[in-house]
Write an enzyme that holds these catalytic residues in place. Structure first.
Site, PDB file in Angstrom:
ATOM      1  N   GLU A 226     -26.639   7.962  57.614  1.00 38.40           N
ATOM      2  CA  GLU A 226     -26.765   9.328  57.653  1.00 38.40           C
ATOM      3  C   GLU A 226     -27.024   9.567  55.945  1.00 38.40           C
ATOM      4  OE1 GLU A 226     -26.392  12.960  56.278  1.00 38.40           O
ATOM      5  OE2 GLU A 226     -24.272  12.744  56.628  1.00 38.40           O
ATOM      6  N   CYS A 260     -25.519  17.126  52.445  1.00 36.29           N
ATOM      7  CA  CYS A 260     -26.896  16.531  52.747  1.00 36.29           C
ATOM      8  C   CYS A 260     -27.430  17.778  53.793  1.00 36.29           C
ATOM      9  CB  CYS A 260     -26.814  15.216  53.682  1.00 36.29           C
ATOM     10  SG  CYS A 260     -25.855  14.008  52.532  1.00 36.29           S
TER      11      CYS A 260
END
Length: 455
Positions: A226, A260
């Site tokens: 990720e 993110c």
């Protein structure tokens, strides 16, 4: 390894790194623990996870304080993070066994089915921005699947790493099912190569993901990555601008912009560009930057001074390239060596400017102008990333079509900020990584999906 308070630059604590011998011993003990742990019943694993949830909730104020000191997260946000960790433990305790039950497949055999078996020791390489959530969203399903884990945390949150280890112990888990490794990034390669480490999960930058993927690939070990993101939020002509601006502001400033999946690129169709910008600027300007222990503070400092300085350089480079600074763009004046950066808004972002392709990791919003809906979608997809995206419009049918079919991202939200939810798969595409965490998909990432065929 030094833990430094980003609010004032003062050293919190110095940690002694593990030696190669200590690291190998921890991995071996974690593997030995797995041999017994994998044989435990789902009901037993679930009970330990429920215990973990209870410990987290009991200690949430303490753990939130630790995050505030080590990486500057405001106390209220830290408490919310710990509560989310507790919830993911409860979720997998309740659903993990069902996610991994045998699946009967009708074939010519007298019996054929698919079963799911744990792989063993999984290495988690985790960042500082959500020092508990990033780990528990992996660890809860990993434990429920019968795996054990070792953690290489970001060096500036070593206290959080050891606190997680302590929470697991207090929850009553068997000894050594989880161990924190106090190591630098250079040692990760050797940990991946260890024969008892069977897989790797990483949350972090795209470059870090590439390095880990390369190292794990050489040893043929499964990875879930990720990585970075530059999430686009499309605001269309019929959107509720007040609502859209509020959600966009919240997403951009979550965790002081250090997420993110924070909104980073705001793509505005020309009909509403001026009005949205006016509302958005007012909302961004209203947020208070200050001591994370002060309840009046909406934003704390960034996690480290060097990260703040890199962000400021990015802002300066884009202004030099032609972007217009509508708000902020300066390092605020606070006492001591601090990592604060005020909310900033840059407009007029065009192709060729650094911000058009780069990830901006901090409280800086980028405004893009689009001719129309199709142009907004084009700009949104013209990015190397693909983590999350959002679209704002009053037309739910049209919005769903855009989210489901036209935006290139792992998660697409309509009239809402992008967020992770234990019930939904989470992850990205392209330079934002691969694999999925959470939901039934996440728990199956680190298992052997085995076919059993009986003639």
């Amino acid at each position: 390894m030094i833990s430094v308070n980003p609010t004032n630059g003062k050293t919190i604590k110095t940690y002694i790194e593990d030696t190669e011998k200590q690291v190998n011993a921890k991995i071996e003990r974690t593997h030995t623990a797995w041999i017994k742990w994998k044989e435990t019943r789902f009901s037993v694993r679930a009970e330990f996870l429920r215990n973990t949830s209870a410990v987290l909730l009991k200690r949430k104020a303490e753990l939130a304080t630790l995050m505030a000191k080590e990486m500057g997260k405001p106390i209220a946000s830290g408490i919310a993070e710990i509560e989310k960790c507790a919830a993911v433990c409860d979720y997998y305790a309740a659903n993990g066994a069902n996610f991994l039950k045998d699946e009967i497949i009708a074939t010519e055999a007298s019996k054929s089915y698919v079963c799911f078996q744990p792989l063993g020791v999984v290495l988690a390489v985790m960042p500082w921005n959500f020092p508990f959530w990033q780990l528990f969203r992996f660890l809860a399903p990993a434990f429920m699947a019968g795996n054990t884990g070792v953690l290489k945390h970001a060096s500036n949150v070593s206290g959080c790493a050891l606190a997680i280890e302590d929470v697991i112990k207090e929850a009553g888990f068997p000894k050594d099912v989880f161990n924190a490794l106090l190591i630098n990034s250079k040692m990760v390669k050797d940990v991946i190569a260890h024969p008892f480490v069977k897989a790797v999960t990483l949350t972090g930058s795209t470059e870090a993901g590439k390095q880990v993927a390369q190292q794990a690939g050489f040893h043929l070990k499964k990875t879930v990555l990720e990585l970075g993101g530059s999430d686009p939020y499309l605001v269309l002509a019929d959107a509720d601008l007040e609502q859209a601006a509020e959600i966009c502001m919240q997403s951009r400033l979550i965790n002081n912009g250090q997420s993110c999946i924070a909104a980073k690129r705001f793509i505005l169709v020309k009909e509403i560009e001026k009005e949205f910008t006016k509302i958005f600027l007012k909302k961004m300007q209203s947020k208070v930057t200050g001591d994370p222990f002060d309840q009046k503070s909406d934003l704390g400092p960034m996690a480290r001074i060097d990260l703040r300085d890199e962000l400021h350089q990015q802002v300066s480079d884009n202004i030099k390239a032609g972007a217009k600074c509508l708000l902020g763009g300066k390092i605020p004046e606070f006492k001591g060596d601090h990592a604060f950066y005020t909310p900033t808004v840059l407009s007029g972002i065009k192709k060729g400017m650094p911000a058009y392709q780069e990830e901006i990791f901090g409280p800086v919003a980028l405004l893009f102008s689009a001719k129309d809906e199709d142009d907004a979608i084009r700009i949104a997809n013209d990015s190397p990333f693909g983590l999350g995206a959002a679209v704002f419009t009053a037309d739910a049918t049209r919005a769903e079509a855009i989210a489901a079919k036209k935006l290139n991202a792992g998660s697409c939200f309509v009239n809402s900020l992008v967020k992770s939810d234990a019930r939904l798969p989470f992850g990205g595409i392209n330079q934002s990584g691969y694999g999925r965490e959470l939901s039934s998909f996440g728990i199956r990432e680190f298992v052997n999906i085995k076919t059993v065929y009986i003639q």
